[in-house]
Every structure is written in structure tokens, then in C-alpha cells.
Design an enzyme around this catalytic site. Structure first.
Site, PDB file in Angstrom:
ATOM      1  N   GLY A  67       0.832  -1.198   0.000  1.00  0.00           N
ATOM      2  CA  GLY A  67       0.000   0.000   0.000  1.00  0.00           C
ATOM      3  C   GLY A  67       0.864   1.245   0.000  1.00  0.00           C
ATOM      4  O   GLY A  67       2.045   1.220  -0.365  1.00  0.00           O
ATOM      5  N   ASN A  68       0.290   2.354   0.433  1.00  0.00           N
ATOM      6  CA  ASN A  68       0.996   3.625   0.474  1.00  0.00           C
ATOM      7  C   ASN A  68       2.297   3.515   1.264  1.00  0.00           C
ATOM      8  O   ASN A  68       3.385   3.830   0.782  1.00  0.00           O
ATOM      9  CB  ASN A  68       0.051   4.674   1.073  1.00  0.00           C
ATOM     10  N   GLY A  70       3.728   0.725   2.444  1.00  0.00           N
ATOM     11  CA  GLY A  70       4.547  -0.379   1.964  1.00  0.00           C
ATOM     12  C   GLY A  70       5.426   0.012   0.787  1.00  0.00           C
ATOM     13  O   GLY A  70       6.603  -0.374   0.718  1.00  0.00           O
ATOM     14  N   LYS A 176       1.243  -1.039  12.635  1.00  0.00           N
ATOM     15  CA  LYS A 176       0.717  -0.323  13.793  1.00  0.00           C
ATOM     16  C   LYS A 176      -0.676  -0.846  14.120  1.00  0.00           C
ATOM     17  O   LYS A 176      -1.670  -0.424  13.532  1.00  0.00           O
ATOM     18  CB  LYS A 176       0.701   1.179  13.523  1.00  0.00           C
ATOM     19  N   ALA A 209       4.015   9.124   5.366  1.00  0.00           N
ATOM     20  CA  ALA A 209       4.543   8.383   4.219  1.00  0.00           C
ATOM     21  C   ALA A 209       5.048   9.304   3.112  1.00  0.00           C
ATOM     22  O   ALA A 209       6.144   9.097   2.569  1.00  0.00           O
ATOM     23  CB  ALA A 209       3.469   7.442   3.673  1.00  0.00           C
ATOM     24  N   LYS A 235      -1.644   5.259  19.095  1.00  0.00           N
ATOM     25  CA  LYS A 235      -1.628   6.653  18.625  1.00  0.00           C
ATOM     26  C   LYS A 235      -2.681   6.892  17.550  1.00  0.00           C
ATOM     27  O   LYS A 235      -3.170   8.005  17.384  1.00  0.00           O
ATOM     28  CB  LYS A 235      -0.231   7.032  18.143  1.00  0.00           C
TER      29      LYS A 235
END
Length: 354
Positions: A67-68, A70, A176, A209, A235
């Protein structure tokens, strides 16, 4: 664990290249990583003191997730393995959940245009990143597995990998989230370790990212594994609360209170469920810094604000604002609420449970 800029995974991967590396703080003008401990005793010898007669074996890296975040990590890793030759194989494989984008397979787009046009548009990936739609093909012979996918998919992926990875493999988690089931709460690193029987390290920090992809300054912490990992998961819950505050136009004073209360509840939650969590962890990049970054620039804050201003469900906003990527804060909020109800301490965590 998030990443520490253009050199963070290079340093981490260099440590993992020898199964017994230790404590060291490294910094540069563009990135910083604080690395004090790993999850197992095998990660404990100084890189600086390594004898030149101990020739490291060739390491091969596989990214599990595309994804973003990754793809950002794939960019960092791919740049670093080139610099670390011959210790590392220059090819970096990346497992991609296959999708069709404008009539083309996403893996074909990544491998020909060197860009994830759906999840990280406008950012070129190094040509040594090779996308695979087959998970088993991606991990074949890999000695370093970098997990960068939504936490709710980890168990399924690990089930598919059980008994099918290299006996030399180790893992690093940048995930996370937490795993909550009838048996209680488990760290994602523990899930990976239990399923695959490999050493697992965790890297987390205050990083957006897009900024990491652009090479901006960023830092991460690898220390107090349980504390670091729980900070990374919790968080996002605080980020959801901050976004609701923004959507309701309650102002910066209220957001500051949310950050203060959120950090306090993070610390209390971590100590309740894991003995030995260090107070100083919450003052590191993975703690207060990541909370601040998430509450001002993270996707959980962004989508929570839109939830208030538009009235649309989070699932709809994920598709509209994140191009179908999944928020971690909403699911983690439910999981945290469930475990606190089960423990009978809901009243002690007003932000996490209201």
C-alpha cells in the site's frame, strides 16, 4: 514500526544481516534511527565491532505489503540494498494483493512503470523493486521479511507462510496495530513470531509516508519492543479523536488536551497489559512525536474530520479519501474498547472508550 527516512531500514537491515547485532545510535542530516534493543538475545553484538573476518551471507529482502506505506518502505529498502552490495541481493521483491487498475494488473503497472499508481501515485520506485502477486513466490529464499500491511491481515498471511519460508528468515514489523481475540491482547510481533518461528524486530516513529518518500527528515525508535509497538497502535486512536475535534471546530486548546490525555492513556494501557514497558518510551519518536504527527497530519485525523463535516461513514470515506486503503485507528479503537470492557477498566480510559 514506522521508518527513519532514507537510511533507517538500511541500518536496520544491516543489523539483521548478522543475527547478533546490538545497540547503536546513528544519525545523519536527513534521518535518524535510535536502536537500543531487539526482541531476542540473538540481536546483540556491535556492528561497529564486527570482525572483518566474519563474512556476512547474502541477504534477500521481501516486502509483505504494497500500500501507500509499503511502497514507501520498498523505495527506501531498494535504494539501500544497492548500497549494501554484496551483503544484500539487489532485487527487492514486494508482495502485491492483485487488483485491476484501468484494465491492467497492478503488478504489471508497478513492474513496467515503476510506480504504484493507485496507492502512491507520483512517486517512482527503484527498478530493482519487483512486484509479485503470489505471496509464496515473493518470499522464496528471502532472509529478511519486512511486514508492512494492515494488522487485521497479519494472521491470514502468516498462516499462508507457515512452513514455507527460508529457515534463515528473520522479520521486521512496521505494522501499527494489535491482535485482540478471546484469549486477550497480543502484539503483532508476537503473532508473527508464534506463527513463523522467526526473530522479529519492530520499527516505529513519527513519520508521514509522503514525507519519507520525498526524503524529508524523519526519525524512528527501536527500543522497548512492547512499548514501541503499543505506541504505534494506540496513537491512531488518539488521531481519530483529534480529527473529531477538528471537525467539530473545537480549536487547538481542545486538541492539545486530547493529545495530553491520549498520551497518558497510551502509557497507562501499555503498562496495564505489558510489564516492563518503559516510561521514557513515550517521550521517544514512537511516543509523543508520533502522536503529534498523527494528530496534525495523519490519515486517521483526516478521515475523522471528514466524518464529522460530511456525516459519511468511515468505510465510505476510506474509499473516497484513501482510495480504498484501510484506516487502522477505527479498528484499533474497537479492539481496545473490547479488551478494556473485558478487563473491567472502561472508566479508567475515558478517551479510548467514549
Amino acid at each position: 514500526m514506522t521508518v527513519a527516512g532514507l537510511r533507517s531500514l538500511r541500518i536496520l537491515a544491516a543489523r539483521l544481516a548478522w543475527p547478533s547485532l546490538s545497540t547503536c545510535t546513528t544519525s545523519s542530516t536527513t534521518s535518524r534511527i535510535v536502536a537500543r534493543s531487539f526482541t531476542t538475545p540473538s540481536f546483540k553484538r556491535s556492528l561497529l565491532g564486527l570482525s572483518p573476518t566474519l563474512a556476512p551471507r547474502m541477504e534477500k529482502v521481501c516486502l509483505i505489503g504494497s500500500g501507500n506505506w509499503g511502497c514507501v518502505i520498498a523505495k527506501v529498502v531498494a535504494q539501500n540494498v544497492i548500497n549494501l552490495r554484496p551483503t544484500f541481493d539487489p532485487e527487492v521483491r514486494m508482495w502485491v494483493f492483485e487488483e485491476m487498475v484501468d484494465g491492467q494488473k497492478l503488478t504489471d503497472i508497478i513492474n513496467t512503470r515503476h510506480e504504484n499508481v493507485k496507492y502512491l501515485p507520483g512517486v517512482k520506485l527503484p527498478t530493482n523493486v519487483v512486484a509479485h502477486s503470489s505471496l509464496l513466490a515473493a518470499v522464496q529464499d528471502a532472509t529478511l521479511l519486512v511486514f508492512v500491511l494492515p494488522h487485521q491481515f497479519v494472521k491470514g498471511v502468516c498462516d499462508d507462510l507457515r512452513g514455507k519460508i527460508s529457515p534463515k528468515a528473520r522479520a521486521v514489523s512496521l505494522i501499527k496495530g494489535v491482535d485482540v481475540s478471546a484469549s486477550g491482547l497480543r502484539l503483532i510481533s508476537d503473532v508473527i513470531n508464534e506463527h513463523l518461528q522467526v526473530d522479529v524486530s519492530v520499527l516505529m516513529g513519527a513519520n508521514i509516508a509522503g514525507e519519507v518518500a520525498a526524503g524529508n527528515f524523519c526519525e524512528s525508535t527501536l527500543d522497548d519492543v512492547a512499548g514501541v509497538e503499543l505506541c504505534g497502535a494506540l496513537k491512531n486512536v488518539v488521531g481519530i479523536a483529534a480529527g473529531l475535534v477538528d471537525g467539530l471546530k473545537y480549536g487547538d486548546n481542545t486538541k492539545a488536551a486530547i493529545i495530553r490525555i491520549g498520551l497518558s492513556e497510551m502509557r497507562k494501557f501499555a503498562k496495564l497489559f505489558h510489564e516492563g514497558v518503559k516510561d521514557e518510551t513515550f517521550l521517544e519518536s514512537c511516543g509523543v512525536a508520533d502522536v503529534i504527527t498523527t494528530c496534525f497530519g495523519g490519515r486517521n485525523r483526516k478521515v475523522a474530520e471528514a466524518h464529522v463535516t460530511t456525516g459519511k461513514p468511515f468505510e465510505v470515506l476510506e474509499k473516497e479519501l484513501l482510495n480504498g486503503q484501510k484506516l487502522q485507528g477505527t479498528l484499533t479503537s474497537k479492539e481496545v474498547h473490547h479488551i478494556l470492557v473485558k478487563r473491567g477498566v472502561v472508566d479508567e480510559f475515558p478517551l479510548f472508550t467514549q
